[in-house]
Design a protein around this motif. Structure first.
Motif, mmCIF file in Angstrom:
data_model
loop_
_atom_site.group_PDB
_atom_site.id
_atom_site.type_symbol
_atom_site.label_atom_id
_atom_site.label_comp_id
_atom_site.label_asym_id
_atom_site.label_seq_id
_atom_site.Cartn_x
_atom_site.Cartn_y
_atom_site.Cartn_z
ATOM 1 N N ARG A 1 0.841 -1.345 0.079
ATOM 2 C CA ARG A 1 -0.089 -0.026 0.071
ATOM 3 C C ARG A 1 0.672 1.304 0.198
ATOM 4 N N TYR A 2 1.942 1.104 0.520
ATOM 5 C CA TYR A 2 2.974 2.543 0.535
ATOM 6 C C TYR A 2 3.409 2.507 -0.890
ATOM 7 N N LYS B 1 3.613 8.655 2.591
ATOM 8 C CA LYS B 1 3.601 7.747 3.725
ATOM 9 C C LYS B 1 4.412 6.894 3.709
ATOM 10 N N PRO C 1 5.871 3.703 6.625
ATOM 11 C CA PRO C 1 5.702 3.055 8.169
ATOM 12 C C PRO C 1 6.745 3.249 8.952
ATOM 13 N N GLU D 1 -0.753 1.413 10.311
ATOM 14 C CA GLU D 1 -1.292 2.682 9.508
ATOM 15 C C GLU D 1 -1.557 3.820 10.629
ATOM 16 N N ASP E 1 1.864 5.668 10.949
ATOM 17 C CA ASP E 1 2.606 6.077 9.612
ATOM 18 C C ASP E 1 3.307 7.604 9.760
#
Length: 534
Positions: free
Chosen positions: A70-71, A92, A94, A102, A105
């Motif tokens: 997702r990043y 964004k 982690p 999330e 983040d």
């Protein structure tokens, strides 16, 4: 006081554990400061690699883990910012790559100036100016984005991202501005137990201030994590491989990227390189000798001039005069026209700042001349520039980020003040004028609240595309031997040598260096092995 900002590009200084110069000699066995022990073999190895051969940095798996996709798949929302032609966005990432959450983040500031043409766009050119703690966003908007050679700006989007903990990217803070004023005035050359205790207390207060304000973030600002953030940005910008120019500490960040992601290396320029295989104590000792070399170059130039505040004798005599000046300033700080006086610690930092670039040499001569006449304002201004202290008394974040990254990346050189005191003779041999200062300044990580996550290691980056390492022979902050060391480790590196003064070499006035780097960035042409510029 804090003197190790390990690396910044010329004119944008460095600070926090040990580096400086000596006015006595640029040789491998410099003249000791008056009163120092006679020269003898060091109790510590001259090269820690001979005793503790560093393990290689292992690459990460090529496939992006499912919990990180997702990043890598995010879309940036670009907005106009800064001066004309620049855009800004937030990336964004982690907090902890091992356990992405999330809710925790981080948001990292990114800027770019799109390729201006003509010619086919070559992708994004990522830039980092060093530090650790230097703002890549500021550097791109104020320097690289407008000052890099026009052919490079025509073909590349110039991109800068403030690393985690730096400037606009979740900036680390540790002290109030008033506390920071007190901190930088602390005597860094203690003469007795009382002064040693005060110095140790200052380092401890600094470390605890960081922990109190930042907590978990302090455990996740390592260079490895910053390199992983760069890989996320690379993918988000749509490039299969990373093209990058890193200066000073930025070379360590770039080399770390190459070690972790060798198959994703495009064209990497590592200018003013660090050697990741060295311990923090060896790094500090090498920097001390590096600034000794830089001061010798300054002194050789100065003593030929009528306005030299260090006399017109030898460089050794110039060093002795500077030592005398510091001793007098320690005993009696100099007025500056404001409430702050010029202490020995601040005077030392002012001189240090001027060693990063020969363009500051006239300013340093003027500042020392004025200070010897009782006006410390100019030298204080040089120190403020180094610490990024504004006219309003506010400090930038660079000193806090610098300590946080350095203290996480490597174990502290010393476990207690007694070890630092024992090391003083070694540092004084490396720098007759500043050795004591930097031996004691190396205590800063001793009191850090988070244990280090890194250790000395080799970076080989096997399978990477050709990498260009640039080293300057009289570089104070990243001694030339480090560039040689990194080039020897990297499996695909070529070393380009600039025979000259100052910190780093690209876009600092050498047509030879600029032409070679530009040819590499634009056409992939690697200089001949052993090529030198002057």
């Amino acid at each position: 006081m804090d003197t190790r900002r390990l690396l910044r590009t010329g004119g944008v200084a460095f600070a926090t554990a040990a580096l400086l110069l000596s006015g006595c000699s640029g040789s491998d066995d410099p003249e000791p400061e008056r009163g120092a022990e006679p020269s003898r073999s060091s109790s510590r190895p001259s090269d820690d690699r001979a005793v503790n051969p560093a393990k290689p940095l292992e690459p990460l798996p090529e496939a992006v883990p499912a919990n990180l996709k997702r990043y890598y798949g995010q879309k940036l929302s670009w907005k106009k910012c800064g001066v004309s032609g620049f855009q800004c966005a937030e990336l964004k990432v982690p907090l902890d790559y091992a356990a992405p959450d999330e809710s925790k983040d981080l948001k990292l500031a990114v800027t770019r100036k799109k390729a201006s043409g003509p010619g086919r766009r070559l992708g994004a050119l990522h830039v980092n100016p060093g530090g650790p703690g230097g703002s890549a966003v500021d550097y791109v908007q104020l320097a690289a984005g407008v000052g890099y050679p026009a052919p490079v700006r025509a073909r590349y989007d110039i991109v800068g991202m403030d690393p985690r903990g730096v400037a606009r990217s979740e900036p680390i803070e540790c002290l109030t501005d008033k506390e920071m004023d007190d901190y930088v005035r602390t005597d860094a050359t203690p003469d007795d137990k009382g002064e040693i205790d005060k110095l140790a207390a200052a380092f401890e207060k600094f470390a605890k201030g960081c922990e109190k304000r930042e907590g978990d973030l302090l455990g996740h600002v390592s260079t490895v994590e910053a390199a992983r953030d760069m890989d996320v940005l690379r993918q988000v910008l749509g490039d299969d491989k990373l093209t990058y120019v890193g200066a000073s500490y930025g070379t360590y960040l770039g080399a770390t990227y190459a070690g972790l992601f060798p198959s994703r290396v495009g064209r990497l320029v590592l200018d003013g390189a660090m050697d990741p295989s060295l311990t923090s104590e060896q790094l500090n000792l090498d920097q001390t000798a590096g600034f000794d070399t830089a001061f010798t170059a300054f002194a050789e130039d100065c003593v030929k001039l009528d306005d030299c505040p260090l006399g017109n004798g030898s460089t050794k005599e110039a060093g002795e005069r500077l030592s005398d000046f510091f001793e007098k300033t320690d005993a009696k700080p100099i007025a500056t026209g404001e409430s702050r006086k010029l202490t020995e610690s601040l005077a030392t930092i002012g001189v240090l700042n001027a060693m990063y670039t020969e363009y500051y040499w006239p300013k340093l001569r003027s500042a020392l001349t004025a200070a010897q006449k009782g006006d410390g304002a100019e030298l204080l201004s040089l120190a403020d520039d180094y610490y990024e202290r504004g006219a309003d008394g506010g400090y930038g974040n660079i000193m806090y980020a610098n300590a946080a990254v350095n203290c996480l990346d490597l174990p502290a050189p010393f476990e207690n003040p007694a070890e630092a005191e024992k090391a003083v003779p070694d540092f004084r041999r490396a720098s007759g004028v500043f050795g004591r200062n930097f031996a004691w300044a190396a205590l800063n990580c001793t009191y850090w609240q988070h244990p280090p996550t890194g250790e000395p290691h080799r970076i080989e980056a096997k399978g990477a595309a050709p990498i260009l390492v640039v080293g300057t022979t009289r570089d104070p902050a990243t001694p030339y031997k480090w560039s040689r060391g990194l080039a020897e480790q990297l499996s695909s590196a070529t070393l380009l040598t600039y025979e000259g003064d100052g910190h780093t070499a690209y876009v600092r006035g050498s047509d030879c260096v600029d032409s070679a780097v530009n040819a590499y960035l634009l056409r992939g042409k690697v200089p001949a092995d052993g090529e030198k510029c002057s």
